[in-house]
Design a protein around this motif. Structure first.
Motif, PDB file in Angstrom:
ATOM      1  N   GLU A  49       9.312 -94.256   6.260  1.00  0.00           N
ATOM      2  CA  GLU A  49       9.293 -94.099   4.808  1.00  0.00           C
ATOM      3  C   GLU A  49       9.267 -95.440   4.078  1.00  0.00           C
ATOM      4  O   GLU A  49       8.581 -95.570   3.061  1.00  0.00           O
ATOM      5  N   GLU A  50       9.966 -96.429   4.575  1.00  0.00           N
ATOM      6  CA  GLU A  50       9.896 -97.751   3.934  1.00  0.00           C
ATOM      7  C   GLU A  50       8.499 -98.335   4.065  1.00  0.00           C
ATOM      8  O   GLU A  50       7.990 -98.958   3.136  1.00  0.00           O
ATOM      9  N   GLY A  51       7.855 -98.126   5.206  1.00  0.00           N
ATOM     10  CA  GLY A  51       6.494 -98.622   5.397  1.00  0.00           C
ATOM     11  C   GLY A  51       5.495 -97.947   4.477  1.00  0.00           C
ATOM     12  O   GLY A  51       4.507 -98.557   4.060  1.00  0.00           O
ATOM     13  N   LEU A  52       5.741 -96.678   4.156  1.00  0.00           N
ATOM     14  CA  LEU A  52       4.863 -95.951   3.231  1.00  0.00           C
ATOM     15  C   LEU A  52       5.235 -96.184   1.779  1.00  0.00           C
ATOM     16  O   LEU A  52       4.436 -95.945   0.883  1.00  0.00           O
ATOM     17  N   GLY A  53       6.479 -96.594   1.561  1.00  0.00           N
ATOM     18  CA  GLY A  53       6.950 -96.745   0.190  1.00  0.00           C
ATOM     19  C   GLY A  53       7.231 -95.410  -0.470  1.00  0.00           C
ATOM     20  O   GLY A  53       7.158 -95.287  -1.690  1.00  0.00           O
ATOM     21  N   ALA A  54       7.539 -94.400   0.341  1.00  0.00           N
ATOM     22  CA  ALA A  54       7.827 -93.062  -0.194  1.00  0.00           C
ATOM     23  C   ALA A  54       8.649 -92.277   0.818  1.00  0.00           C
ATOM     24  O   ALA A  54       8.426 -92.394   2.022  1.00  0.00           O
ATOM     25  N   ARG A  55       9.558 -91.475   0.305  1.00  0.00           N
ATOM     26  CA  ARG A  55      10.248 -90.501   1.156  1.00  0.00           C
ATOM     27  C   ARG A  55       9.269 -89.368   1.435  1.00  0.00           C
ATOM     28  O   ARG A  55       8.380 -89.093   0.633  1.00  0.00           O
ATOM     29  N   LEU A  56       9.453 -88.699   2.542  1.00  0.00           N
ATOM     30  CA  LEU A  56       8.578 -87.585   2.906  1.00  0.00           C
ATOM     31  C   LEU A  56       9.273 -86.254   2.667  1.00  0.00           C
ATOM     32  O   LEU A  56      10.505 -86.180   2.678  1.00  0.00           O
ATOM     33  N   PRO A  57       8.509 -85.184   2.494  1.00  0.00           N
ATOM     34  CA  PRO A  57       9.099 -83.864   2.289  1.00  0.00           C
ATOM     35  C   PRO A  57       9.941 -83.427   3.494  1.00  0.00           C
ATOM     36  O   PRO A  57       9.588 -83.678   4.645  1.00  0.00           O
ATOM     37  N   SER A  58      11.025 -82.723   3.206  1.00  0.00           N
ATOM     38  CA  SER A  58      11.954 -82.320   4.262  1.00  0.00           C
ATOM     39  C   SER A  58      11.344 -81.310   5.228  1.00  0.00           C
ATOM     40  O   SER A  58      11.707 -81.292   6.406  1.00  0.00           O
ATOM     41  N   ASP A  59      10.403 -80.463   4.794  1.00  0.00           N
ATOM     42  CA  ASP A  59       9.799 -79.511   5.722  1.00  0.00           C
ATOM     43  C   ASP A  59       8.988 -80.235   6.801  1.00  0.00           C
ATOM     44  O   ASP A  59       9.028 -79.868   7.976  1.00  0.00           O
ATOM     45  N   MET A 135      -3.546 -83.308   2.795  1.00  0.00           N
ATOM     46  CA  MET A 135      -2.752 -84.382   2.183  1.00  0.00           C
ATOM     47  C   MET A 135      -1.700 -83.782   1.260  1.00  0.00           C
ATOM     48  O   MET A 135      -1.776 -82.618   0.890  1.00  0.00           O
ATOM     49  N   TRP A 136      -0.764 -84.626   0.882  1.00  0.00           N
ATOM     50  CA  TRP A 136       0.152 -84.287  -0.198  1.00  0.00           C
ATOM     51  C   TRP A 136      -0.353 -84.973  -1.455  1.00  0.00           C
ATOM     52  O   TRP A 136      -0.793 -86.120  -1.409  1.00  0.00           O
ATOM     53  N   SER A 137      -0.232 -84.300  -2.588  1.00  0.00           N
ATOM     54  CA  SER A 137      -0.344 -84.942  -3.893  1.00  0.00           C
ATOM     55  C   SER A 137       1.086 -85.324  -4.243  1.00  0.00           C
ATOM     56  O   SER A 137       1.944 -84.463  -4.403  1.00  0.00           O
ATOM     57  N   THR A 138       1.335 -86.613  -4.309  1.00  0.00           N
ATOM     58  CA  THR A 138       2.709 -87.111  -4.437  1.00  0.00           C
ATOM     59  C   THR A 138       3.185 -87.078  -5.891  1.00  0.00           C
ATOM     60  O   THR A 138       3.628 -88.079  -6.439  1.00  0.00           O
ATOM     61  N   THR A 139       3.111 -85.904  -6.500  1.00  0.00           N
ATOM     62  CA  THR A 139       3.560 -85.728  -7.877  1.00  0.00           C
ATOM     63  C   THR A 139       4.822 -84.881  -7.888  1.00  0.00           C
ATOM     64  O   THR A 139       5.024 -84.052  -6.997  1.00  0.00           O
ATOM     65  N   GLY A 140       5.636 -85.096  -8.878  1.00  0.00           N
ATOM     66  CA  GLY A 140       6.872 -84.340  -9.003  1.00  0.00           C
ATOM     67  C   GLY A 140       8.070 -85.240  -8.808  1.00  0.00           C
ATOM     68  O   GLY A 140       7.955 -86.353  -8.286  1.00  0.00           O
ATOM     69  N   PRO A 141       9.242 -84.768  -9.214  1.00  0.00           N
ATOM     70  CA  PRO A 141      10.436 -85.603  -9.151  1.00  0.00           C
ATOM     71  C   PRO A 141      10.919 -85.918  -7.735  1.00  0.00           C
ATOM     72  O   PRO A 141      11.552 -86.942  -7.509  1.00  0.00           O
ATOM     73  N   THR A 142      10.632 -85.029  -6.762  1.00  0.00           N
ATOM     74  CA  THR A 142      11.047 -85.285  -5.378  1.00  0.00           C
ATOM     75  C   THR A 142       9.908 -84.906  -4.436  1.00  0.00           C
ATOM     76  O   THR A 142       9.002 -84.150  -4.820  1.00  0.00           O
ATOM     77  N   PRO A 143       9.949 -85.366  -3.180  1.00  0.00           N
ATOM     78  CA  PRO A 143       8.916 -84.978  -2.213  1.00  0.00           C
ATOM     79  C   PRO A 143       8.850 -83.459  -1.986  1.00  0.00           C
ATOM     80  O   PRO A 143       7.808 -82.945  -1.607  1.00  0.00           O
ATOM     81  N   GLN A 144       9.952 -82.746  -2.228  1.00  0.00           N
ATOM     82  CA  GLN A 144       9.940 -81.289  -2.072  1.00  0.00           C
ATOM     83  C   GLN A 144       9.076 -80.618  -3.138  1.00  0.00           C
ATOM     84  O   GLN A 144       8.729 -79.442  -3.013  1.00  0.00           O
ATOM     85  N   ASP A 145       8.721 -81.357  -4.188  1.00  0.00           N
ATOM     86  CA  ASP A 145       7.865 -80.822  -5.248  1.00  0.00           C
ATOM     87  C   ASP A 145       6.378 -81.083  -4.991  1.00  0.00           C
ATOM     88  O   ASP A 145       5.526 -80.551  -5.709  1.00  0.00           O
ATOM     89  N   TRP A 146       6.065 -81.910  -3.987  1.00  0.00           N
ATOM     90  CA  TRP A 146       4.670 -82.226  -3.710  1.00  0.00           C
ATOM     91  C   TRP A 146       3.915 -80.970  -3.311  1.00  0.00           C
ATOM     92  O   TRP A 146       4.465 -80.052  -2.701  1.00  0.00           O
ATOM     93  N   VAL A 147       2.631 -80.943  -3.638  1.00  0.00           N
ATOM     94  CA  VAL A 147       1.756 -79.850  -3.222  1.00  0.00           C
ATOM     95  C   VAL A 147       0.750 -80.405  -2.218  1.00  0.00           C
ATOM     96  O   VAL A 147       0.560 -81.611  -2.097  1.00  0.00           O
ATOM     97  N   VAL A 148       0.119 -79.500  -1.503  1.00  0.00           N
ATOM     98  CA  VAL A 148      -0.908 -79.866  -0.532  1.00  0.00           C
ATOM     99  C   VAL A 148      -2.248 -79.952  -1.249  1.00  0.00           C
ATOM    100  O   VAL A 148      -2.566 -79.118  -2.100  1.00  0.00           O
ATOM    101  N   THR A 149      -3.017 -80.965  -0.905  1.00  0.00           N
ATOM    102  CA  THR A 149      -4.391 -81.085  -1.377  1.00  0.00           C
ATOM    103  C   THR A 149      -5.297 -81.068  -0.157  1.00  0.00           C
ATOM    104  O   THR A 149      -5.037 -81.758   0.823  1.00  0.00           O
ATOM    105  N   VAL A 150      -6.340 -80.269  -0.230  1.00  0.00           N
ATOM    106  CA  VAL A 150      -7.303 -80.132   0.862  1.00  0.00           C
ATOM    107  C   VAL A 150      -8.632 -80.704   0.390  1.00  0.00           C
ATOM    108  O   VAL A 150      -9.081 -80.409  -0.719  1.00  0.00           O
ATOM    109  N   ALA A 151      -9.242 -81.517   1.243  1.00  0.00           N
ATOM    110  CA  ALA A 151     -10.587 -82.034   0.980  1.00  0.00           C
ATOM    111  C   ALA A 151     -11.443 -81.654   2.182  1.00  0.00           C
ATOM    112  O   ALA A 151     -11.198 -82.127   3.292  1.00  0.00           O
ATOM    113  N   THR A 152     -12.421 -80.789   1.966  1.00  0.00           N
ATOM    114  CA  THR A 152     -13.271 -80.375   3.079  1.00  0.00           C
ATOM    115  C   THR A 152     -14.493 -81.277   3.172  1.00  0.00           C
ATOM    116  O   THR A 152     -14.937 -81.848   2.177  1.00  0.00           O
ATOM    117  N   ARG A 153     -14.996 -81.381   4.362  1.00  0.00           N
ATOM    118  CA  ARG A 153     -16.180 -82.204   4.595  1.00  0.00           C
ATOM    119  C   ARG A 153     -17.365 -81.698   3.781  1.00  0.00           C
ATOM    120  O   ARG A 153     -18.242 -82.453   3.397  1.00  0.00           O
TER     121      ARG A 153
END
Length: 191
Positions: A49-59, A135-153
């Motif tokens: 998490e320090e290397g990414l500069g973000a905490r990750l979602p608990s799930d 991917m996660w869209s890193t929006t919201g007050p905590t990582p538990q609020d992030w949503v999944v974003t899908v990008a298809t080829r």
């Protein structure tokens, strides 16, 4: 690449408890439990998490503590940090971020999204054999609020209003419309 954001699919109920989310995935993909560790792994999340500069979602963290990297149906690779291998896992994620920023979110027409560490930026957690991105869209007050974003080829970009583990469970059960993704085979293998 001409991609546009299609829409957001919302689950009937967002699952925020990591154990409940993992139980949903294990019910959705029965063969998964054959890969479950006998004891919960100790992963140095601080390094990652320090290397990414973000905490990750608990799930996601809960999934990684109980399972090694695996793929579903020879299609969707879920890359998880291994105990003692947090540095290489971090490097892999940073490399995926570079590819995302350069090849998927570079100049030109697109969905108007940015890569992490930009505010609300996308942070990859999985990929398909066809180079679809999960991917996660890193929006919201905590990582538990992030949503999944899908990008298809094929150019479809969309959000799922839940976490990564719930997304996997609902994709595997047909609980969501797999815009731009093929139906998924539920065979599981370690990677």
């Amino acid at each position: 690449m001409g991609e546009e954001l299609i829409d957001t699919q919302m689950p009937r109920r967002r699952v925020t408890d990591p154990e409940e989310a993992l139980a949903l995935l294990e019910r959705a993909v029965p063969g998964l439990t054959g890969l479950r560790r006998p004891a919960r792994a100790v992963i140095d999340w601080t390094v990652f998490e320090e290397g990414l500069g973000a905490r990750l979602p608990s799930d996601f963290k809960h999934l990684a503590e109980w399972y090694p990297t695996f793929d579903i149906g020879g299609f969707l690779l879920v890359a998880l940090p291994e105990p003692g291998e947090e540095g290489p896992a971090l490097e892999g994620t940073l490399g995926a971020l570079d590819v995302l920023a350069d090849a998927w979110l570079g100049p030109g027409p697109g969905p108007g999204l940015s890569a992490h560490p930009a505010p609300g930026g996308l942070l990859p957690w999985g990929e398909s054999c066809d180079s679809d991105k999960f991917m996660w869209s890193t929006t919201g007050p905590t990582p538990q609020d992030w949503v999944v974003t899908v990008a298809t080829r094929g150019g479809a970009w969309w959000h799922f209003g839940g976490g990564a583990v719930q997304f996997l469970a609902e994709y595997c059960t047909g609980g969501l419309e797999p815009w731009g993704l093929p139906p998924i085979d539920l065979d599981i293998s370690p990677s």
